[in-house]
Design an enzyme around this catalytic site. Structure first.
Site, PDB file in Angstrom:
ATOM      1  N   LYS A   1      70.109  19.697  70.375  1.00  0.00           N
ATOM      2  CA  LYS A   1      69.347  21.097  70.036  1.00  0.00           C
ATOM      3  C   LYS A   1      69.415  22.128  71.014  1.00  0.00           C
ATOM      4  O   LYS A   1      69.558  23.302  70.518  1.00  0.00           O
ATOM      5  CB  LYS A   1      67.949  20.819  69.525  1.00  0.00           C
ATOM      6  CG  LYS A   1      67.871  19.838  67.991  1.00  0.00           C
ATOM      7  CD  LYS A   1      66.779  19.661  67.653  1.00  0.00           C
ATOM      8  CE  LYS A   1      66.757  18.598  66.371  1.00  0.00           C
ATOM      9  NZ  LYS A   1      65.479  18.053  65.934  1.00  0.00           N
TER      10      LYS A   1
ATOM     11  N   SER B   1      60.916  17.725  62.022  1.00  0.00           N
ATOM     12  CA  SER B   1      61.216  18.114  63.335  1.00  0.00           C
ATOM     13  C   SER B   1      61.211  19.569  63.439  1.00  0.00           C
ATOM     14  O   SER B   1      61.025  20.406  64.459  1.00  0.00           O
ATOM     15  CB  SER B   1      62.469  17.694  64.056  1.00  0.00           C
ATOM     16  OG  SER B   1      63.641  18.127  63.509  1.00  0.00           O
TER      17      SER B   1
END
Length: 347
Positions: A290, A245
């Protein structure tokens, strides 16, 4: 009522008993993984391009989530925040996959992500990249699907129906468009011997939550097996961070070091998203978590996969999280590497 002797015995043993109970609750693992916002890691601390000038203002940051097996404490703790999440084990782990196998798979995906990020950055910066291809490595086979019957982890796929392939993307493209019951012939290399095998297509296991009309042969996370050299040399040290990611943020930091000027314009720029060799930025898990990590680190901007405006995109998830926590950080929708560069140039 307790007599004095019994009461004394209880007082003596109650703390050891309580400690044993607490230890038992902590060690008893549930069939879930627990995740929460992790860290925002400054990338110029872990990426070094040979000969690059050091910049003192601004930084790119990759964002992480912390994840581990859930026990009863974590299960209860997850009920008190939308950013502490429980994931059924079957969604993350394959049947009979060990902890070591799972961690190895994550690290392999991270290694592949780093290599693709380097390629994107170097090609965009018109720097030298040299390739030597060996095929596509089988890293994970899905239980109950056709490939699991004829392939082995470590096999190197060289061609599909006679068409040579170099990359995992080419393999995926050539396996698209088939129906259940159809077959393909794969040329594979195993133990330094080349052979042809026939593999069928079937639906994915129910626990993978794939669309009902989607079929495949049962290979997951194939990896392009190649030797790539870069000039100037580049080194990435991300220790035990796993998964793909951080691809977008890796590529931006490398590109920034390869080119003149300062892309961040002195800002802290966080973000997430996979990246393909054509520069396409792809979906990841835990976008909301995040955003929380980036906000805690003081980022001014957060780059999130827009997925061409798809419903429930990472960008939408990130926007909802940003509104929920009341951050002043701007969420920026990104479809590809070129859009990210254009946004940074506009700062």
């Amino acid at each position: 009522m307790m007599n004095q002797k019994s009461q004394s015995r209880w007082v003596k043993w109650r703390w050891p008993i309580l400690l044993i109970v607490i230890l038992g609750l902590y060690l008893f693992q549930l069939p879930y993984y627990y995740s929460q916002p992790g860290d925002a890691l400054v990338l110029d601390d872990v990426i070094t391009v040979e000969g690059a000038d050091e910049e003192t203002d601004g930084s790119f940051m990759l964002t992480t989530i912390r994840m581990g097996k859930a026990n009863l404490f974590f299960y209860a703790w997850a009920q008190f925040s939308p950013y502490r999440i429980l994931h059924p084990e079957s969604q993350l782990r394959f049947e009979n996959e060990t902890d070591e196998d799972y961690q190895h798979r994550q690290l392999m995906m991270m290694t592949d992500s780093q290599e693709v990020a380097k390629i994107v950055a170097y090609e965009q910066a018109d720097k030298q990249v040299s390739y030597q291809y060996f095929g596509v490595l089988v890293t994970t086979l899905i239980e109950g699907m056709p490939a699991n019957e004829v392939l082995e982890v470590g096999d190197r796929i060289k061609a599909v129906n006679g068409v040579s392939i170099n990359t995992a993307e080419e393999l995926i493209d050539l396996l698209a468009g088939y129906s259940k019951g159809e077959t393909v012939k794969l040329e594979i290399e195993r133990n330094e011997e080349t052979t042809i095998v026939t593999v069928g297509f079937s639906s994915f296991p129910e626990e993978m939550n794939a669309p009902s009309d989607r079929v495949g042969i049962g290979i997951q996370a194939p990896v392009t097996d190649r030797e790539v050299t870069f000039d100037p040399d580049v080194h990435i040290d991300t220790s035990q961070i796993g998964g793909p990611s951080a691809g977008l943020m890796f590529s931006l930091e490398i590109y920034d070091q390869l080119t003149e000027g300062n892309l961040t314009k002195g800002n802290l720029v966080a973000g997430t998203g996979t990246i393909r060799e054509d520069g396409t930025v792809g979906r990841i898990g835990g976008a909301g978590q995040k955003v929380v990590a980036a906000d805690r680190a003081g980022a001014a901007y957060f780059l999130a996969p827009f997925e061409e405006g798809a419903a429930n995109s990472n960008y939408e998830e990130a926007m909802l999280a940003a509104e929920d926590i009341g951050t002043e950080m701007e969420i920026i929708p990104i479809n590809n590497f070129e859009e990210a560069i254009a946004f940074l140039d506009s700062l």
